[in-house]
Design a protein around this motif. Structure first.
Motif, PDB file in Angstrom:
ATOM      1  N   MET A   1      50.686  63.373 -34.906  1.00  0.00           N
ATOM      2  CA  MET A   1      50.300  64.590 -34.213  1.00  0.00           C
ATOM      3  C   MET A   1      51.479  65.571 -34.263  1.00  0.00           C
ATOM      4  O   MET A   1      52.604  65.204 -34.022  1.00  0.00           O
ATOM      5  CB  MET A   1      49.962  64.247 -32.765  1.00  0.00           C
ATOM      6  CG  MET A   1      49.263  65.329 -32.016  1.00  0.00           C
ATOM      7  SD  MET A   1      47.594  65.709 -32.549  1.00  0.00           S
ATOM      8  CE  MET A   1      46.796  64.142 -32.429  1.00  0.00           C
ATOM      9  N   THR A   2      51.175  66.802 -34.599  1.00  0.00           N
ATOM     10  CA  THR A   2      52.183  67.856 -34.708  1.00  0.00           C
ATOM     11  C   THR A   2      51.896  68.922 -33.665  1.00  0.00           C
ATOM     12  O   THR A   2      50.740  69.217 -33.370  1.00  0.00           O
ATOM     13  CB  THR A   2      52.142  68.493 -36.113  1.00  0.00           C
ATOM     14  OG1 THR A   2      52.404  67.488 -37.075  1.00  0.00           O
ATOM     15  CG2 THR A   2      53.155  69.596 -36.254  1.00  0.00           C
ATOM     16  N   LYS A   3      52.971  69.477 -33.106  1.00  0.00           N
ATOM     17  CA  LYS A   3      52.840  70.569 -32.134  1.00  0.00           C
ATOM     18  C   LYS A   3      53.650  71.747 -32.663  1.00  0.00           C
ATOM     19  O   LYS A   3      54.826  71.591 -32.985  1.00  0.00           O
ATOM     20  CB  LYS A   3      53.368  70.118 -30.778  1.00  0.00           C
ATOM     21  CG  LYS A   3      53.239  71.144 -29.682  1.00  0.00           C
ATOM     22  CD  LYS A   3      53.740  70.573 -28.370  1.00  0.00           C
ATOM     23  CE  LYS A   3      53.661  71.559 -27.246  1.00  0.00           C
ATOM     24  NZ  LYS A   3      54.152  70.996 -25.989  1.00  0.00           N
ATOM     25  N   GLU A   4      52.986  72.892 -32.801  1.00  0.00           N
ATOM     26  CA  GLU A   4      53.638  74.104 -33.306  1.00  0.00           C
ATOM     27  C   GLU A   4      53.310  75.280 -32.405  1.00  0.00           C
ATOM     28  O   GLU A   4      52.206  75.359 -31.859  1.00  0.00           O
ATOM     29  CB  GLU A   4      53.141  74.438 -34.712  1.00  0.00           C
ATOM     30  CG  GLU A   4      53.540  73.460 -35.779  1.00  0.00           C
ATOM     31  CD  GLU A   4      54.978  73.620 -36.248  1.00  0.00           C
ATOM     32  OE1 GLU A   4      55.579  74.692 -36.001  1.00  0.00           O
ATOM     33  OE2 GLU A   4      55.497  72.666 -36.841  1.00  0.00           O
ATOM     34  N   THR A   5      54.257  76.181 -32.267  1.00  0.00           N
ATOM     35  CA  THR A   5      54.015  77.441 -31.562  1.00  0.00           C
ATOM     36  C   THR A   5      54.078  78.562 -32.596  1.00  0.00           C
ATOM     37  O   THR A   5      55.044  78.670 -33.348  1.00  0.00           O
ATOM     38  CB  THR A   5      55.044  77.662 -30.447  1.00  0.00           C
ATOM     39  OG1 THR A   5      54.938  76.586 -29.515  1.00  0.00           O
ATOM     40  CG2 THR A   5      54.789  78.974 -29.723  1.00  0.00           C
ATOM     41  N   ILE A   6      53.012  79.349 -32.626  1.00  0.00           N
ATOM     42  CA  ILE A   6      52.876  80.435 -33.592  1.00  0.00           C
ATOM     43  C   ILE A   6      52.872  81.757 -32.840  1.00  0.00           C
ATOM     44  O   ILE A   6      52.190  81.894 -31.819  1.00  0.00           O
ATOM     45  CB  ILE A   6      51.557  80.287 -34.376  1.00  0.00           C
ATOM     46  CG1 ILE A   6      51.520  78.946 -35.108  1.00  0.00           C
ATOM     47  CG2 ILE A   6      51.349  81.442 -35.338  1.00  0.00           C
ATOM     48  CD1 ILE A   6      50.151  78.590 -35.632  1.00  0.00           C
TER      49      ILE A   6
ATOM     50  N   PHE B   1      47.911  69.402 -33.416  1.00  0.00           N
ATOM     51  CA  PHE B   1      46.948  69.118 -34.477  1.00  0.00           C
ATOM     52  C   PHE B   1      47.388  67.924 -35.327  1.00  0.00           C
ATOM     53  O   PHE B   1      48.558  67.555 -35.350  1.00  0.00           O
ATOM     54  CB  PHE B   1      46.757  70.356 -35.366  1.00  0.00           C
ATOM     55  CG  PHE B   1      47.999  70.825 -36.081  1.00  0.00           C
ATOM     56  CD1 PHE B   1      48.219  70.479 -37.409  1.00  0.00           C
ATOM     57  CD2 PHE B   1      48.936  71.614 -35.436  1.00  0.00           C
ATOM     58  CE1 PHE B   1      49.359  70.914 -38.077  1.00  0.00           C
ATOM     59  CE2 PHE B   1      50.074  72.057 -36.093  1.00  0.00           C
ATOM     60  CZ  PHE B   1      50.287  71.700 -37.429  1.00  0.00           C
ATOM     61  N   ASP B   2      46.404  67.354 -36.002  1.00  0.00           N
ATOM     62  CA  ASP B   2      46.635  66.253 -36.937  1.00  0.00           C
ATOM     63  C   ASP B   2      46.917  66.869 -38.297  1.00  0.00           C
ATOM     64  O   ASP B   2      46.022  67.434 -38.922  1.00  0.00           O
ATOM     65  CB  ASP B   2      45.389  65.365 -36.974  1.00  0.00           C
ATOM     66  CG  ASP B   2      45.519  64.223 -37.956  1.00  0.00           C
ATOM     67  OD1 ASP B   2      46.514  64.168 -38.711  1.00  0.00           O
ATOM     68  OD2 ASP B   2      44.603  63.383 -37.976  1.00  0.00           O
ATOM     69  N   GLU B   3      48.161  66.773 -38.739  1.00  0.00           N
ATOM     70  CA  GLU B   3      48.571  67.425 -39.983  1.00  0.00           C
ATOM     71  C   GLU B   3      47.905  66.815 -41.221  1.00  0.00           C
ATOM     72  O   GLU B   3      47.946  67.413 -42.288  1.00  0.00           O
ATOM     73  CB  GLU B   3      50.095  67.424 -40.124  1.00  0.00           C
ATOM     74  CG  GLU B   3      50.725  66.060 -40.229  1.00  0.00           C
ATOM     75  CD  GLU B   3      50.915  65.330 -38.898  1.00  0.00           C
ATOM     76  OE1 GLU B   3      51.323  64.162 -38.948  1.00  0.00           O
ATOM     77  OE2 GLU B   3      50.660  65.889 -37.826  1.00  0.00           O
ATOM     78  N   THR B   4      47.263  65.654 -41.086  1.00  0.00           N
ATOM     79  CA  THR B   4      46.534  65.084 -42.223  1.00  0.00           C
ATOM     80  C   THR B   4      45.125  65.674 -42.330  1.00  0.00           C
ATOM     81  O   THR B   4      44.461  65.512 -43.347  1.00  0.00           O
ATOM     82  CB  THR B   4      46.431  63.547 -42.124  1.00  0.00           C
ATOM     83  OG1 THR B   4      45.663  63.208 -40.970  1.00  0.00           O
ATOM     84  CG2 THR B   4      47.805  62.909 -42.049  1.00  0.00           C
ATOM     85  N   ALA B   5      44.667  66.357 -41.276  1.00  0.00           N
ATOM     86  CA  ALA B   5      43.311  66.922 -41.269  1.00  0.00           C
ATOM     87  C   ALA B   5      43.276  68.444 -41.393  1.00  0.00           C
ATOM     88  O   ALA B   5      42.272  69.002 -41.831  1.00  0.00           O
ATOM     89  CB  ALA B   5      42.592  66.503 -39.986  1.00  0.00           C
TER      90      ALA B   5
END
Length: 68
Positions: free
Chosen positions: A1-6, A46-50
């Motif tokens: 699971m990845t967490k990013e702020t845009i 988000f799931d970076e594989t999806a």
């Protein structure tokens, strides 16, 4: 699971935040998002594989805002 702020330009109210959150929740692989008009950003888990970060940025753009 990845967490990013845009950084998101163009949001000015709760309706804008909801529009961004709804656009992102429609993407497969996005677990949750929290848009903030005050901070001009959205934080996404988000799931970076999806789903890719580019797809997330594109969804924000298609919702009518500028993702940086």
């Amino acid at each position: 699971m990845t967490k990013e702020t845009i950084t998101v330009k163009g949001m000015s109210c709760a309706h804008c935040e909801a529009r961004v959150n709804n656009a992102l929740s429609a993407l497969p692989g996005v677990k949750d998002s929290k848009a903030s008009a005050k901070k001009s950003s959205v934080t996404v888990r988000f799931d970076e594989t999806a789903v890719t970060l580019d797809a997330i940025r594109n969804a924000v753009t298609e919702a009518g805002y500028t993702a940086e």
